[in-house]
Design a protein around this motif. Structure first.
Motif, PDB file in Angstrom:
ATOM      1  N   ARG A 138      62.784  80.844  75.563  1.00 51.65           N
ATOM      2  CA  ARG A 138      61.359  81.074  75.307  1.00 51.65           C
ATOM      3  C   ARG A 138      60.543  80.877  76.585  1.00 51.65           C
ATOM      4  O   ARG A 138      59.665  81.689  76.890  1.00 51.65           O
ATOM      5  N   HIS A 139      60.848  79.835  77.337  1.00 50.91           N
ATOM      6  CA  HIS A 139      60.089  79.569  78.565  1.00 50.91           C
ATOM      7  C   HIS A 139      60.234  80.714  79.566  1.00 50.91           C
ATOM      8  O   HIS A 139      59.245  81.180  80.142  1.00 50.91           O
ATOM      9  N   TYR A 140      61.453  81.177  79.756  1.00 55.49           N
ATOM     10  CA  TYR A 140      61.676  82.253  80.725  1.00 55.49           C
ATOM     11  C   TYR A 140      61.023  83.557  80.262  1.00 55.49           C
ATOM     12  O   TYR A 140      60.452  84.300  81.077  1.00 55.49           O
ATOM     13  N   VAL A 141      61.116  83.848  78.959  1.00 58.38           N
ATOM     14  CA  VAL A 141      60.480  85.067  78.445  1.00 58.38           C
ATOM     15  C   VAL A 141      58.971  84.994  78.637  1.00 58.38           C
ATOM     16  O   VAL A 141      58.337  85.959  79.095  1.00 58.38           O
ATOM     17  N   GLU A 142      58.366  83.862  78.313  1.00 64.73           N
ATOM     18  CA  GLU A 142      56.914  83.723  78.453  1.00 64.73           C
ATOM     19  C   GLU A 142      56.488  83.835  79.915  1.00 64.73           C
ATOM     20  O   GLU A 142      55.472  84.473  80.223  1.00 64.73           O
ATOM     21  N   CYS A 143      57.250  83.226  80.816  1.00 66.46           N
ATOM     22  CA  CYS A 143      56.914  83.323  82.249  1.00 66.46           C
ATOM     23  C   CYS A 143      57.042  84.762  82.745  1.00 66.46           C
ATOM     24  O   CYS A 143      56.192  85.250  83.495  1.00 66.46           O
ATOM     25  N   ARG A 380      72.051  84.745  60.965  1.00 63.72           N
ATOM     26  CA  ARG A 380      71.703  84.457  59.567  1.00 63.72           C
ATOM     27  C   ARG A 380      70.190  84.344  59.392  1.00 63.72           C
ATOM     28  O   ARG A 380      69.685  83.487  58.672  1.00 63.72           O
ATOM     29  N   GLY A 381      69.503  85.220  60.091  1.00 62.41           N
ATOM     30  CA  GLY A 381      68.053  85.320  59.916  1.00 62.41           C
ATOM     31  C   GLY A 381      67.278  84.459  60.897  1.00 62.41           C
ATOM     32  O   GLY A 381      67.691  83.347  61.228  1.00 62.41           O
ATOM     33  N   TYR A 382      66.176  84.985  61.393  1.00 63.29           N
ATOM     34  CA  TYR A 382      65.225  84.215  62.179  1.00 63.29           C
ATOM     35  C   TYR A 382      64.003  84.001  61.303  1.00 63.29           C
ATOM     36  O   TYR A 382      63.521  84.918  60.656  1.00 63.29           O
ATOM     37  N   THR A 383      63.496  82.794  61.272  1.00 68.41           N
ATOM     38  CA  THR A 383      62.394  82.488  60.358  1.00 68.41           C
ATOM     39  C   THR A 383      61.045  82.375  61.057  1.00 68.41           C
ATOM     40  O   THR A 383      60.015  82.454  60.407  1.00 68.41           O
ATOM     41  N   ARG A 384      61.044  82.181  62.370  1.00 71.94           N
ATOM     42  CA  ARG A 384      59.780  81.996  63.077  1.00 71.94           C
ATOM     43  C   ARG A 384      59.460  83.219  63.925  1.00 71.94           C
ATOM     44  O   ARG A 384      60.331  83.774  64.592  1.00 71.94           O
ATOM     45  N   LEU A 385      58.189  83.592  63.906  1.00 72.71           N
ATOM     46  CA  LEU A 385      57.751  84.778  64.637  1.00 72.71           C
ATOM     47  C   LEU A 385      58.044  84.640  66.125  1.00 72.71           C
ATOM     48  O   LEU A 385      58.522  85.585  66.759  1.00 72.71           O
ATOM     49  N   GLN A 386      57.766  83.466  66.698  1.00 69.96           N
ATOM     50  CA  GLN A 386      57.965  83.290  68.130  1.00 69.96           C
ATOM     51  C   GLN A 386      59.440  83.443  68.502  1.00 69.96           C
ATOM     52  O   GLN A 386      59.772  84.015  69.550  1.00 69.96           O
ATOM     53  N   THR A 387      60.326  82.958  67.650  1.00 75.87           N
ATOM     54  CA  THR A 387      61.761  83.104  67.917  1.00 75.87           C
ATOM     55  C   THR A 387      62.154  84.575  67.934  1.00 75.87           C
ATOM     56  O   THR A 387      62.899  85.026  68.808  1.00 75.87           O
ATOM     57  N   MET A 388      61.622  85.331  66.983  1.00 77.24           N
ATOM     58  CA  MET A 388      61.959  86.758  66.916  1.00 77.24           C
ATOM     59  C   MET A 388      61.430  87.519  68.132  1.00 77.24           C
ATOM     60  O   MET A 388      62.092  88.409  68.657  1.00 77.24           O
ATOM     61  N   LYS A 389      60.232  87.166  68.581  1.00 78.16           N
ATOM     62  CA  LYS A 389      59.695  87.816  69.784  1.00 78.16           C
ATOM     63  C   LYS A 389      60.565  87.504  70.993  1.00 78.16           C
ATOM     64  O   LYS A 389      60.856  88.376  71.821  1.00 78.16           O
ATOM     65  N   THR A 390      60.988  86.244  71.098  1.00 79.48           N
ATOM     66  CA  THR A 390      61.858  85.862  72.214  1.00 79.48           C
ATOM     67  C   THR A 390      63.141  86.671  72.188  1.00 79.48           C
ATOM     68  O   THR A 390      63.585  87.197  73.218  1.00 79.48           O
ATOM     69  N   VAL A 391      63.747  86.802  71.012  1.00 80.65           N
ATOM     70  CA  VAL A 391      65.003  87.546  70.885  1.00 80.65           C
ATOM     71  C   VAL A 391      64.804  89.017  71.241  1.00 80.65           C
ATOM     72  O   VAL A 391      65.608  89.616  71.959  1.00 80.65           O
ATOM     73  N   LEU A 392      63.729  89.619  70.759  1.00 83.72           N
ATOM     74  CA  LEU A 392      63.472  91.034  71.047  1.00 83.72           C
ATOM     75  C   LEU A 392      63.330  91.283  72.542  1.00 83.72           C
ATOM     76  O   LEU A 392      63.876  92.254  73.079  1.00 83.72           O
ATOM     77  N   PHE A 393      62.603  90.418  73.228  1.00 88.82           N
ATOM     78  CA  PHE A 393      62.424  90.619  74.666  1.00 88.82           C
ATOM     79  C   PHE A 393      63.712  90.336  75.436  1.00 88.82           C
ATOM     80  O   PHE A 393      63.977  90.975  76.461  1.00 88.82           O
ATOM     81  N   LEU A 394      64.523  89.396  74.963  1.00 92.47           N
ATOM     82  CA  LEU A 394      65.811  89.154  75.606  1.00 92.47           C
ATOM     83  C   LEU A 394      66.713  90.369  75.476  1.00 92.47           C
ATOM     84  O   LEU A 394      67.405  90.762  76.422  1.00 92.47           O
TER      85      LEU A 394
END
Length: 409
Positions: A138-143, A380-394
């Protein structure tokens, strides 16, 4: 070369830093390398010119890459400097990671693994918690996103993907030229496109410079682009149009098979590309199509194939003329589900014809959606929006992590 010198060379440590001691605990399967600096050393600080004396020190413990199958940790005596204005400031070696407790090399390894597998799998491999692995990513994606320069962006593809059961959606916007995701937001309405326009302004881009937008036929996206990306010429992806025709074909088959049992079992023969059919499926399809005068499902299949052929052409005037005639023919037929497709085409005629000129497709973003859904299933599913955004950008952001960590190129 002594053991200490060997580990210093392997770590890339240089004067004034040196390896002071090495401890190996076979029972705990752990290697600890103690790093110190030479007495009397002075250090530079970005907030004050020159080099400054050491005021005191702190011990920092950093997770590093494994030593064979053993965990490796660095215990570093880090100086705090006395600056000319009397303030005391901590200074760290340039190989310390961006998050507390890691080296840059360890963080680069986590990033590389997280682009290929779920966070839980990465956590098991590196021996850290899920939360620590996610925090690094998350930190690297946000930076990287904060540093993103979208000034060259002129063509976009916008699509949606579900992230929870029910009606929970994310909107993705991608650079249609470089085929990378540049924006992710919750929702799928015109306000989401407004948020994208605002995001462009915050990243050195001008919404007025967007000259092409490829979308499905969502009224919300159409309105959002018209209002907030005023110079964007809308293209409706050919593959979305054909998908609607395929749905109409399947609906016609379901209706007709209630009175014609011979149509049962033909679903995939009708929906799949003919070149991908088995020999038996192709024969079944041929036997059906020759009955187009009596079977509406056969006529629906022919209409779908005619539409595909029309949209494969490149001459705008030819596509426009043939598409208009196709709509007329369908509206005069008795293939009711396909009439809905003809009405839809008439309502979005210019955007569909624009495909012949631009050849812009959102197929690649559909593929990215597939990668995300596969990643979500593995986790097995992502439940938090921020986690999903991080995964999409990765997965699909093609972010430049090298500007943050030289080992993460």
């Amino acid at each position: 070369m002594t053991n200490k010198q060997l580990f210093a060379a392997a770590l890339g440590i240089s004067v004034p830093w040196f390896v002071q001691a090495v401890d190996f605990d076979a029972g705990q399967r752990r290697l600890t390398i103690h790093v110190d600096f030479a007495p009397g050393s002075r250090f530079a600080h970005p907030k004050a010119p020159g080099e400054h004396p050491v005021h005191d020190t702190q011990i920092k413990r950093l997770r590093h890459l494994n030593f064979f199958q053993h965990e490796c940790h660095l215990e570093v005596r880090v100086p705090r400097l006395r600056l000319p204005d009397g303030k005391v400031a901590l200074i760290e070696p340039d190989w310390v990671g961006k998050l507390a407790g890691f080296t840059l090399l360890f963080e680069a390894l986590v990033l590389m693994l997280a682009q290929q597998m779920p966070f839980a799998a990465v956590a098991r491999i590196v021996g850290e918690s899920w939360h620590r692995v996610h925090a690094i990513c998350r930190h690297y994606v946000e930076c990287a996103l904060a540093q993103a320069d979208l000034s060259a962006l002129t063509s976009v593809a916008i699509d949606e993907t579900s992230y929870r059961r029910g009606h929970s959606y994310l909107t993705l916007a991608a650079d249609a030229d470089t085929r990378k995701v540049v924006f992710v937001a919750k929702g799928r309405d015109a306000l989401t496109v407004a948020g994208f326009a605002q995001y462009l302004r915050a990243h050195k881009a001008d919404p007025d410079n967007i000259t092409a937008a490829t979308i499905d036929m969502s009224p919300a996206f159409i309105k959002g682009i018209s209002d907030h990306l005023p110079n964007a010429k809308i293209t409706f992806d050919k593959f979305h149009v054909i998908a609607h025709a395929s749905q109409a074909l399947d609906e016609m088959r379901r209706r007709e098979q209630k009175t014609d049992p011979a149509l049962k079992g033909l679903r995939w023969a009708l929906l799949k590309d003919r070149s991908k059919l088995s020999r038996e499926q192709a024969l079944d399809l041929d036997r059906l199509v020759i009955q187009f005068t009596t079977k509406r499902t056969a006529r629906a299949w022919l209409y779908r194939e005619q539409l595909r052929n029309i949209l494969d052409r490149k001459q705008i005037n030819v596509v426009s003329t043939m598409l208009a005639q196709w709509c007329t023919n369908v509206m005069r037929s008795k293939v009711e589900p396909m009439k809905d497709v003809a009405a839809m085409i008439r309502n979005h005629f210019d955007g569909i014809v624009a495909w012949a000129r631009s050849r812009q497709t959102s197929g690649f973003i559909e593929a990215l959606n597939g990668l995300f859904q596969a990643a979500k299933r593995k986790a097995r599913g992502y439940t938090r929006l921020q986690t999903m955004k991080t995964v999409l950008f990765l997965i699909a952001g093609k972010l430049n992590f090298a500007a943050i960590n030289p080992h993460a190129a």
